[in-house]
Design a protein around this motif. Structure first.
Motif, short mmCIF file in Angstrom:
data_model
loop_
_atom_site.label_atom_id
_atom_site.label_comp_id
_atom_site.label_asym_id
_atom_site.label_seq_id
_atom_site.Cartn_x
_atom_site.Cartn_y
_atom_site.Cartn_z
N GLU A 1 -3.39 12.14 -16.84
CA GLU A 1 -4.09 13.17 -16.07
C GLU A 1 -4.55 12.62 -14.72
N ARG A 2 -5.01 11.36 -14.71
CA ARG A 2 -5.43 10.75 -13.45
C ARG A 2 -4.24 10.56 -12.51
N MET A 3 -3.11 10.10 -13.06
CA MET A 3 -1.91 9.94 -12.25
C MET A 3 -1.46 11.28 -11.66
N LEU A 4 -1.54 12.33 -12.46
CA LEU A 4 -1.12 13.64 -11.99
C LEU A 4 -2.02 14.14 -10.87
N THR A 5 -3.32 13.90 -10.98
CA THR A 5 -4.25 14.29 -9.92
C THR A 5 -3.93 13.53 -8.63
N GLU A 6 -3.66 12.23 -8.75
CA GLU A 6 -3.34 11.43 -7.58
C GLU A 6 -2.00 11.86 -6.97
N LEU A 7 -1.04 12.20 -7.82
CA LEU A 7 0.25 12.67 -7.32
C LEU A 7 0.09 13.97 -6.55
N HIS A 8 -0.76 14.86 -7.02
CA HIS A 8 -1.00 16.12 -6.31
C HIS A 8 -1.57 15.85 -4.92
N ALA A 9 -2.43 14.83 -4.81
CA ALA A 9 -2.99 14.49 -3.50
C ALA A 9 -1.91 13.96 -2.57
N GLN B 1 0.83 -1.20 0.00
CA GLN B 1 0.00 0.00 0.00
C GLN B 1 0.86 1.26 0.00
N LEU B 2 1.95 1.23 0.76
CA LEU B 2 2.86 2.38 0.79
C LEU B 2 3.51 2.59 -0.57
N ALA B 3 3.90 1.48 -1.22
CA ALA B 3 4.50 1.59 -2.56
C ALA B 3 3.50 2.16 -3.56
N LEU B 4 2.24 1.75 -3.46
CA LEU B 4 1.22 2.25 -4.39
C LEU B 4 0.95 3.73 -4.18
N ASN B 5 1.20 4.22 -2.97
CA ASN B 5 0.99 5.64 -2.69
C ASN B 5 2.25 6.48 -2.87
#
Length: 220
Positions: free
Chosen positions: A145-153, A43-47
């Motif tokens: 775009e989805r990856m970028l949104t998740e990275l911003h979070a 889970q930590l790796a996925l985040n």
């Protein structure tokens, strides 16, 4: 909740040999200090790591833990949980920290690598239609775009903790990379709009004479 200890065999690595990068990824995650189960490590790796290096399967995490445990770089502690399955919580050992530092300081830097499924399909796009190629690029852009949104979070969660300055720097690096790739995809999409009409077969055609041997290839 009660605990019992698990002992591990220890074997030193020597010379200039280095483990796979995935092994150091697991060591690095444990080096932040928390005891983590295999599930928690994934889970930590996925985040975190998936934005720039590795999206591990659960089986890969456990394979690396077995490797690291056999080398004495991590130790496992069986944790009994009331009403839930027992788990093994792993922590990095002193020899594991030494090995992580050795890798950081001595391992050669690998050259940058790009491995995009979409780029591979586009390269061989003469075997399909221009419409399909444009759809592939649009889908790639949606993923990005989805990856970028998740990275911003994730970047927002790292804010304010001075101990996480380096992960924040990497997150900012990823932000710039993804942003630049979006701009590059706009150029790719524009170039695809300039493709001529498909051939009667509905395929992209390559004009005769434009496919030549690469330097170093034998001439037929």
């Amino acid at each position: 909740m009660t605990t019992s200890h698990i002992t591990n065999s220890h074997r030193e690595s020597t010379g200039s040999h280095f483990l796979p990068g995935s092994a150091y990824a697991v060591l690095g995650l444990l080096s932040f200090g928390a005891e983590l189960s295999g599930y928690e490590l994934r889970q930590l790796a996925l985040n975190s790591l998936r934005f720039f290096y590795w999206t591990p399967a659960q089986s890969q995490i456990y394979r690396e833990l077995r490797r690291l445990s056999g080398l004495g770089y991590v130790t496992g502690r069986e944790v009994r949980q009331d009403g839930r399955p027992d788990k093994v919580a792993y922590s990095i050992t002193e020899s594991g920290r030494t090995e992580l530092t050795r890798w950081l300081e001595q391992a050669p830097v690998a050259p940058p690598a790009i491995r995009y499924d979409t780029a591979l399909r586009l390269f061989f796009g003469h075997a399909t239609t221009p419409d399909r190629l444009r759809a592939l690029v649009a889908e790639h852009r949606a993923h990005l775009e989805r990856m970028l949104t998740e990275l911003h979070a994730v970047r927002a969660m790292l804010e304010g903790d001075p101990t996480l300055a380096l992960p924040r720097i990497v997150a900012d690096w990823g932000d710039h990379l993804y942003g630049n790739e979006l701009a590059a995809l706009d150029q790719v999409a524009a170039a695809l709009t300039g493709l001529g009409p498909p051939s009667p077969s509905g395929r992209v055609t390559v004009p005769p004479g434009t496919v030549r041997p690469l330097p170093g290839q034998d001439q037929a």
